[in-house]
Design a protein around this motif. Structure first.
Motif, PDB file in Angstrom:
ATOM      1  N   VAL A 107       8.481  -9.205  42.664  1.00 19.50           N
ATOM      2  CA  VAL A 107       8.082  -9.872  41.130  1.00 19.50           C
ATOM      3  C   VAL A 107       6.774 -10.625  41.439  1.00 19.50           C
ATOM      4  O   VAL A 107       6.537 -11.185  42.406  1.00 19.50           O
ATOM      5  N   ASP A 108       5.925 -10.677  40.322  1.00 21.50           N
ATOM      6  CA  ASP A 108       4.937 -11.425  40.371  1.00 21.50           C
ATOM      7  C   ASP A 108       4.931 -12.808  40.772  1.00 21.50           C
ATOM      8  O   ASP A 108       5.732 -13.673  39.800  1.00 21.50           O
ATOM      9  N   PRO A 109       4.556 -13.276  41.759  1.00 15.70           N
ATOM     10  CA  PRO A 109       4.844 -14.826  42.009  1.00 15.70           C
ATOM     11  C   PRO A 109       4.365 -15.848  40.761  1.00 15.70           C
ATOM     12  O   PRO A 109       4.781 -16.937  40.734  1.00 15.70           O
ATOM     13  N   ARG A 110       3.374 -15.497  40.311  1.00 16.28           N
ATOM     14  CA  ARG A 110       3.093 -16.314  39.129  1.00 16.28           C
ATOM     15  C   ARG A 110       4.000 -16.619  38.038  1.00 16.28           C
ATOM     16  O   ARG A 110       4.140 -17.641  37.438  1.00 16.28           O
ATOM     17  N   ARG A 111       4.675 -15.454  37.797  1.00 17.04           N
ATOM     18  CA  ARG A 111       5.862 -15.422  36.637  1.00 17.04           C
ATOM     19  C   ARG A 111       7.089 -16.342  37.523  1.00 17.04           C
ATOM     20  O   ARG A 111       7.796 -16.742  36.572  1.00 17.04           O
ATOM     21  N   VAL A 112       7.333 -16.225  38.758  1.00 17.65           N
ATOM     22  CA  VAL A 112       8.079 -16.931  39.193  1.00 17.65           C
ATOM     23  C   VAL A 112       7.958 -18.320  39.071  1.00 17.65           C
ATOM     24  O   VAL A 112       8.845 -19.275  38.985  1.00 17.65           O
ATOM     25  N   MET A 113       6.761 -18.995  39.365  1.00 14.75           N
ATOM     26  CA  MET A 113       6.400 -20.284  39.321  1.00 14.75           C
ATOM     27  C   MET A 113       6.625 -20.782  37.988  1.00 14.75           C
ATOM     28  O   MET A 113       6.718 -21.761  37.457  1.00 14.75           O
ATOM     29  N   ALA A 114       6.271 -19.741  36.900  1.00 14.31           N
ATOM     30  CA  ALA A 114       6.076 -20.223  35.503  1.00 14.31           C
ATOM     31  C   ALA A 114       7.665 -20.278  35.185  1.00 14.31           C
ATOM     32  O   ALA A 114       7.745 -21.269  34.136  1.00 14.31           O
ATOM     33  N   GLU A 115       8.463 -19.502  35.460  1.00 11.84           N
ATOM     34  CA  GLU A 115       9.842 -19.712  35.304  1.00 11.84           C
ATOM     35  C   GLU A 115      10.334 -21.148  35.844  1.00 11.84           C
ATOM     36  O   GLU A 115      11.116 -21.946  35.051  1.00 11.84           O
ATOM     37  N   LEU A 116       9.801 -21.693  37.042  1.00 19.68           N
ATOM     38  CA  LEU A 116      10.164 -22.891  37.496  1.00 19.68           C
ATOM     39  C   LEU A 116       9.720 -23.988  36.682  1.00 19.68           C
ATOM     40  O   LEU A 116      10.320 -24.940  36.420  1.00 19.68           O
ATOM     41  N   LEU A 117       8.716 -23.762  36.084  1.00 13.64           N
ATOM     42  CA  LEU A 117       8.091 -24.747  35.032  1.00 13.64           C
ATOM     43  C   LEU A 117       8.456 -24.518  33.609  1.00 13.64           C
ATOM     44  O   LEU A 117       8.029 -25.526  32.891  1.00 13.64           O
ATOM     45  N   GLY A 118       9.476 -23.573  33.411  1.00 15.90           N
ATOM     46  CA  GLY A 118      10.024 -23.673  32.110  1.00 15.90           C
ATOM     47  C   GLY A 118       9.138 -23.098  30.982  1.00 15.90           C
ATOM     48  O   GLY A 118       9.349 -23.270  29.887  1.00 15.90           O
ATOM     49  N   LYS A 119       8.408 -21.919  31.553  1.00 19.48           N
ATOM     50  CA  LYS A 119       7.337 -21.543  30.682  1.00 19.48           C
ATOM     51  C   LYS A 119       7.500 -20.120  30.110  1.00 19.48           C
ATOM     52  O   LYS A 119       8.419 -19.568  30.963  1.00 19.48           O
ATOM     53  N   ALA A 120       7.105 -19.669  29.027  1.00 12.95           N
ATOM     54  CA  ALA A 120       7.588 -18.356  28.336  1.00 12.95           C
ATOM     55  C   ALA A 120       7.101 -17.216  29.018  1.00 12.95           C
ATOM     56  O   ALA A 120       7.697 -16.240  28.844  1.00 12.95           O
ATOM     57  N   THR A 121       6.150 -17.326  29.990  1.00 17.55           N
ATOM     58  CA  THR A 121       5.771 -16.111  30.799  1.00 17.55           C
ATOM     59  C   THR A 121       6.454 -16.279  32.022  1.00 17.55           C
ATOM     60  O   THR A 121       6.263 -15.155  33.146  1.00 17.55           O
ATOM     61  N   GLY A 122       7.724 -16.769  32.279  1.00 20.50           N
ATOM     62  CA  GLY A 122       8.545 -16.797  33.267  1.00 20.50           C
ATOM     63  C   GLY A 122       9.235 -15.612  33.464  1.00 20.50           C
ATOM     64  O   GLY A 122       9.438 -14.828  32.469  1.00 20.50           O
ATOM     65  N   THR A 123       9.961 -15.470  34.444  1.00 21.19           N
ATOM     66  CA  THR A 123      10.973 -14.305  34.718  1.00 21.19           C
ATOM     67  C   THR A 123      12.096 -14.185  33.826  1.00 21.19           C
ATOM     68  O   THR A 123      12.567 -12.826  33.396  1.00 21.19           O
ATOM     69  N   SER A 124      12.417 -15.234  33.136  1.00 24.32           N
ATOM     70  CA  SER A 124      13.514 -15.304  32.118  1.00 24.32           C
ATOM     71  C   SER A 124      13.098 -16.113  30.821  1.00 24.32           C
ATOM     72  O   SER A 124      13.724 -16.804  30.359  1.00 24.32           O
ATOM     73  N   LYS A 125      11.749 -15.934  30.430  1.00 24.57           N
ATOM     74  CA  LYS A 125      10.930 -16.601  29.374  1.00 24.57           C
ATOM     75  C   LYS A 125      11.045 -18.349  29.649  1.00 24.57           C
ATOM     76  O   LYS A 125      11.328 -18.847  28.662  1.00 24.57           O
ATOM     77  N   GLY A 126      11.235 -18.791  30.751  1.00 23.12           N
ATOM     78  CA  GLY A 126      11.453 -20.019  30.993  1.00 23.12           C
ATOM     79  C   GLY A 126      12.789 -20.643  30.931  1.00 23.12           C
ATOM     80  O   GLY A 126      12.850 -21.920  30.827  1.00 23.12           O
ATOM     81  N   LEU A 127      13.875 -19.994  30.306  1.00 26.91           N
ATOM     82  CA  LEU A 127      15.095 -20.245  30.125  1.00 26.91           C
ATOM     83  C   LEU A 127      16.087 -20.508  31.491  1.00 26.91           C
ATOM     84  O   LEU A 127      17.226 -20.848  31.278  1.00 26.91           O
ATOM     85  N   GLY A 128      15.721 -19.844  32.516  1.00 22.93           N
ATOM     86  CA  GLY A 128      16.496 -19.664  33.664  1.00 22.93           C
ATOM     87  C   GLY A 128      16.260 -20.857  34.368  1.00 22.93           C
ATOM     88  O   GLY A 128      17.208 -21.399  35.016  1.00 22.93           O
ATOM     89  N   GLY A 129      15.015 -21.139  34.839  1.00 22.16           N
ATOM     90  CA  GLY A 129      14.735 -22.177  35.907  1.00 22.16           C
ATOM     91  C   GLY A 129      15.139 -22.061  37.184  1.00 22.16           C
ATOM     92  O   GLY A 129      15.198 -20.807  37.515  1.00 22.16           O
ATOM     93  N   SER A 130      14.857 -22.982  38.045  1.00 26.57           N
ATOM     94  CA  SER A 130      14.837 -22.775  39.561  1.00 26.57           C
ATOM     95  C   SER A 130      16.049 -22.163  39.932  1.00 26.57           C
ATOM     96  O   SER A 130      15.929 -21.289  40.992  1.00 26.57           O
ATOM     97  N   MET A 131      17.258 -22.199  39.458  1.00 26.21           N
ATOM     98  CA  MET A 131      18.492 -21.497  40.308  1.00 26.21           C
ATOM     99  C   MET A 131      18.794 -20.275  39.546  1.00 26.21           C
ATOM    100  O   MET A 131      19.945 -19.657  39.886  1.00 26.21           O
ATOM    101  N   HIS A 132      18.006 -19.671  38.614  1.00 25.20           N
ATOM    102  CA  HIS A 132      18.373 -18.415  38.058  1.00 25.20           C
ATOM    103  C   HIS A 132      17.156 -17.190  37.940  1.00 25.20           C
ATOM    104  O   HIS A 132      16.983 -16.815  36.773  1.00 25.20           O
ATOM    105  N   ILE A 133      16.324 -17.183  38.919  1.00 27.45           N
ATOM    106  CA  ILE A 133      15.401 -16.279  38.817  1.00 27.45           C
ATOM    107  C   ILE A 133      16.041 -14.940  38.751  1.00 27.45           C
ATOM    108  O   ILE A 133      17.086 -14.541  39.505  1.00 27.45           O
TER     109      ILE A 133
END
Length: 332
Positions: free
Chosen positions: A78-104
């Motif tokens: 997985v692209d690490p940029r998208r993982v970090m974006a997910e943790l910051l709650g951003k739309a580019t995250g692995t779950s569109k920013g809706l999963g957060g830290s515990m749900h990659i």
């Protein structure tokens, strides 16, 4: 198993260093309140992932774990940029920013979470393996959980069915010594968690989880057993976390001396020592690796910071499959 040579050691050093620095950056962002909720870091346990990835067939094998789950998907591709974006709650995250830290999560890269409920992933891992057996995919599922989750009743149900049906699954407990703040000694009348497999006649045993070679060897044997159709294995990775259970953990249950003792067997240091002893890389080449790691972490942070937050409507669109589902504010 693929040979563990110079290239593997250099790859291990770069990947493990990146995982460590990636999470160090997350810790800093958490303090700045840019990462919200809980944050459970993997510092110290990197050899468990590095060794496992070496033994896996990443074209078809799967992985599922608990909420200490930021670097595993990166290892799976997985692209690490998208993982970090997910943790910051951003739309580019692995779950569109809706999963957060515990749900990659990444179906594309066969990484199935990231689970906030303690032990919930254990039967799910068995279920993934059941599907692979049913469809004859010759794939294996690695199911990780912590020493605290080893006390869940669902573990025993999953172990029983996995052995009964000879499922292609490897169960791995990452025993870092503490379930949140409770030591293993206080959770049961035995400290060898791997022995839980004996009650099901499941192949099982302890592994030095601070050494990627030991991990790779044990994981390869277990994975190949599962791929042959001989059923599951239960491995206890004896490891250690250098940070608290989560960022809000004051760590009053252990001493600084204990942590420092374990730092003497830091998996990254162990790998670097082998590289230097065998002259696999010069000092300048090692510095170049360190610079690449630093640069990539900065790139991930920049990407996440500059990404937009998701539109509030997405919260509803990704939860309900039925378009005219009642009680949706934007549908009324």
């Amino acid at each position: 198993m693929k040979k563990i040579d110079k290239d593997v050691y250099l790859s291990w050093y770069e990947n493990m260093s990146f995982w460590r620095k990636f999470e160090d950056k997350l810790a800093a962002l958490y303090i700045q309140q840019k990462v919200r909720g809980f944050l459970h870091l993997y510092n110290g346990q990197e050899a468990v992932l590095a060794g496992a990835l070496h033994a896996m067939d990443l074209s078809k094998d799967k992985m599922i774990t608990a909420y200490r789950n930021h670097v595993q998907p990166i290892g799976m591709g997985v692209d690490p940029r998208r993982v970090m974006a997910e943790l910051l709650g951003k739309a580019t995250g692995t779950s569109k920013g809706l999963g957060g830290s515990m749900h990659i999560f990444s179906k594309e890269h066969r990484f199935y979470g990231g689970h906030g409920i303690v032990g919930a992933q254990i039967p799910l891992g068995a279920g993934l393996a059941f599907a692979d057996k049913y469809f004859d995919r010759k794939a294996v599922t690695l199911t990780y959980f912590g020493d605290g989750a080893a006390r869940q009743g669902s573990l025993h149900e999953a172990f029983n069915m996995a052995m009964l049906w000879k499922l292609p699954v490897v169960f791995i407990v990452e025993n870092n010594g503490y379930a949140m703040g409770t030591s293993v000694e206080r959770t049961a009348n035995h400290t060898d968690i791997w022995k839980l497999g004996l009650g099901y006649e499941m192949p099982c045993g302890p592994v030095d989880g601070m050494n990627p070679i030991k991990v790779a060897e044990a994981m390869y044997e277990a994975i190949e057993r599962a791929r042959r159709g001989d059923g599951p294995t239960f491995l206890e990775m004896k490891t250690y976390r250098y940070r608290g259970h989560s960022m809000s953990d004051a760590q009053h249950y252990r001493t600084k001396d204990e942590v420092e003792e374990y730092r003497k067997i830091d998996p990254i240091t162990q790998v670097l020592d082998v590289i230097k002893e065998n002259k696999y890389a010069t000092d300048s080449e090692i510095e170049a690796i360190d610079e690449r790691v630093k640069s990539l972490v900065e790139e991930c942070e920049k990407f996440a910071e500059e990404s937009p937050f998701p539109d509030t409507s997405v919260m509803y669109d990704v939860v309900y499959d039925q378009e005219n589902y009642p009680f949706l504010p934007h549908k009324l």
